[in-house]
Design a protein around this motif. Structure first.
Motif, mmCIF file in Angstrom:
data_model
loop_
_atom_site.group_PDB
_atom_site.id
_atom_site.type_symbol
_atom_site.label_atom_id
_atom_site.label_comp_id
_atom_site.label_asym_id
_atom_site.label_seq_id
_atom_site.Cartn_x
_atom_site.Cartn_y
_atom_site.Cartn_z
ATOM 1 N N SER A 1 0.745 -1.088 0.118
ATOM 2 C CA SER A 1 0.110 -0.036 -0.060
ATOM 3 C C SER A 1 0.975 1.224 -0.106
ATOM 4 N N LEU A 2 0.388 2.177 -0.365
ATOM 5 C CA LEU A 2 1.085 3.521 -0.581
ATOM 6 C C LEU A 2 0.186 4.635 0.099
ATOM 7 N N LYS A 3 0.917 5.517 0.872
ATOM 8 C CA LYS A 3 0.346 6.727 1.448
ATOM 9 C C LYS A 3 0.061 7.895 0.547
ATOM 10 N N PHE A 4 -1.026 8.489 0.192
ATOM 11 C CA PHE A 4 -1.436 9.451 -0.849
ATOM 12 C C PHE A 4 -1.214 10.726 -0.339
ATOM 13 N N GLU A 5 -0.370 11.638 -0.739
ATOM 14 C CA GLU A 5 -0.375 12.912 -0.477
ATOM 15 C C GLU A 5 -1.405 13.880 -1.085
ATOM 16 N N ILE A 6 -2.094 14.535 -0.146
ATOM 17 C CA ILE A 6 -3.453 15.114 -0.948
ATOM 18 C C ILE A 6 -2.922 16.558 -1.052
ATOM 19 N N GLN A 7 -3.133 16.980 -2.429
ATOM 20 C CA GLN A 7 -2.767 18.411 -2.581
ATOM 21 C C GLN A 7 -4.105 19.049 -3.331
ATOM 22 N N ALA B 1 2.666 8.706 -4.593
ATOM 23 C CA ALA B 1 1.267 8.624 -4.654
ATOM 24 C C ALA B 1 0.747 9.919 -4.401
ATOM 25 N N ARG B 2 0.009 10.560 -5.169
ATOM 26 C CA ARG B 2 -0.680 11.861 -5.107
ATOM 27 C C ARG B 2 -2.258 12.018 -5.446
ATOM 28 N N PRO C 1 -4.532 -3.229 -3.685
ATOM 29 C CA PRO C 1 -4.741 -2.012 -2.801
ATOM 30 C C PRO C 1 -4.660 -0.673 -3.180
ATOM 31 N N VAL C 2 -3.352 -0.367 -4.033
ATOM 32 C CA VAL C 2 -2.980 1.008 -4.520
ATOM 33 C C VAL C 2 -4.160 1.457 -5.372
ATOM 34 N N PHE C 3 -4.610 0.218 -6.251
ATOM 35 C CA PHE C 3 -5.775 0.882 -7.273
ATOM 36 C C PHE C 3 -6.940 1.331 -6.492
ATOM 37 N N ILE C 4 -7.189 0.577 -5.391
ATOM 38 C CA ILE C 4 -8.602 0.783 -4.720
ATOM 39 C C ILE C 4 -8.415 2.204 -3.882
ATOM 40 N N GLU C 5 -7.179 2.372 -3.493
ATOM 41 C CA GLU C 5 -6.912 3.438 -2.566
ATOM 42 C C GLU C 5 -6.826 4.915 -3.363
ATOM 43 N N ALA C 6 -6.413 4.870 -4.558
ATOM 44 C CA ALA C 6 -6.394 5.762 -5.517
ATOM 45 C C ALA C 6 -7.834 6.352 -5.981
ATOM 46 N N VAL C 7 -8.682 5.214 -6.111
ATOM 47 C CA VAL C 7 -10.161 5.528 -6.383
ATOM 48 C C VAL C 7 -10.827 6.047 -5.305
#
Length: 358
Positions: free
Chosen positions: A2-8, A50-51, A113-119
């Motif tokens: 999994s990756l932590k997404f930076e929210i900008q 990931a952003r 999990p990265v696909f789902i988290e991005a969505v």
């Protein structure tokens, strides 16, 4: 993984009044939200950076691999507004299919999990863009080969992104039966090819046949198999089902066709109600004979965008025939209602297809 997404968040999001005006009649695929999800890949770092950021153009070098060798895949799914929040429908199935497409196209597989988290992250930040009523937020995850080189080999770099588009009801006034043209000059896929992959090249190859269908006054094209040119495969962008007088359903088997998530859902819902479903080859000649004898009662196409589209007329160089008097049948419409009611949270979800986002 999994990756932590930076929210900008976007510095200049669409004003509320302007957004509301766009949502009155968004159509399909013409309006886009303020943000997008981005994840990058290279051999050295793997998936990284990931952003969620403001939707913007990609700067692409003229030698970017995707422009020359078409390493590109995509998905399509929807987010639905319900009384107690927002949900997705079977994003895990989209994530699995996306990974399978990447492997077939020699691209770096994206962890599911990265696909789902991005969505999910994109849906959360742009939830105000989800229309009410029978509207939804159409999500388009995609991946392109981004390495700059000229040479026939798999790219060493990729960009995965998700964009979102608010969409209204696909049909105004309810699903209208479509007419389809049987393509005898073009085929969509062959054994060992990329028919089961959701890549842009498959759709590009279908466009000439679709134009031919329109030239003959039809809404859609249906393809036959590439070897014998007899067996029904699928429409330009949808799977197809047949409904028989004994109540059973039939649909072409997987292999050279796209393993549609709506297709799979319809099979499950039909079996829930005790309806026999066969995945078997079916020829255009048999389709014509079964309609003439009354053995075949309905036919319909299915996919994420339209859910279910009844087929009212089949046209070909060998002559035309009409199905169910050219009107929508009760089986197709009953299955459509069952599926849509689950998607919008109006009915029980016996298969745990719904994923609550917020």
């Amino acid at each position: 993984m999994s990756l932590k997404f930076e929210i900008q968040p976007a510095a200049n999001p669409t004003p509320e009044r302007e957004r509301a005006a766009k949502l009155v009649d968004p159509g399909f695929g013409r309006i886009f939200t303020d943000h997008m999800a981005i994840v990058r890949y290279n051999h050295a770092k793997g998936w990284h950076d990931a952003r969620i950021e403001a939707r913007a153009n990609f700067p692409l070098d003229p030698a970017t691999a995707v422009l020359h060798y078409a390493q590109e895949i995509f998905e399509g799914l929807k987010a639905y507004k319900r009384d107690n929040g927002v949900n997705l429908f079977r994003p895990d199935a989209n994530a699995r299919r996306f990974r399978s497409s990447a492997e077939r196209m020699a691209m770096a597989p994206l962890p599911e999990p990265v696909f789902i988290e991005a969505v999910e992250q994109l849906v959360r930040i742009d939830s105000a863009w989800i229309p009410g009523g029978e509207g939804s937020l159409y999500l388009r995850p995609f991946m392109i080969a981004s390495e700059v080189f000229l040479g026939v080999k798999p790219s060493a770099e990729y960009i995965f992104a998700v964009i979102a588009s608010p969409v209204g009801s696909y049909f105004k006034g309810g699903p209208a039966p479509v007419s389809i043209w049987v393509s005898e000059n073009y085929t969509r896929a062959a054994i060992g090819g990329t028919g089961a992959v959701k890549c842009g090249g498959n759709y590009a190859a279908s466009l000439r046949a679709q134009a031919e269908a329109i030239e003959h006054g039809c809404d859609q094209v249906v393809f036959l198999d590439a070897i014998e040119r007899r067996y029904i495969e699928e429409l330009g962008g949808m799977n197809v089902f047949f409904v028989f007088e004994d109540g059973s359903l039939s649909t072409p088997p997987l292999g050279t066709i796209l393993p549609g998530i709506t297709r799979d859902s319809i099979i499950a819902l039909a079996k829930d109600s005790g309806t026999p479903v066969r995945e078997e080859a079916y020829t255009i000649e048999q389709w014509r004979r079964d309609v003439a004898s009354g053995k075949l009662k309905e036919a319909f196409a299915c996919g994420t965008a339209a859910v279910i589209s009844p087929i009212g007329k089949v046209c070909s160089a060998s002559g035309d025939f009409q199905i169910n008097g050219g009107v929508a049948g009760p089986v197709a419409m009953g299955l459509r209602k069952k599926l849509v009611d689950i998607q919008y949270g109006r009915a029980a979800d016996p298969h745990d297809w719904i994923r609550k986002v917020m």
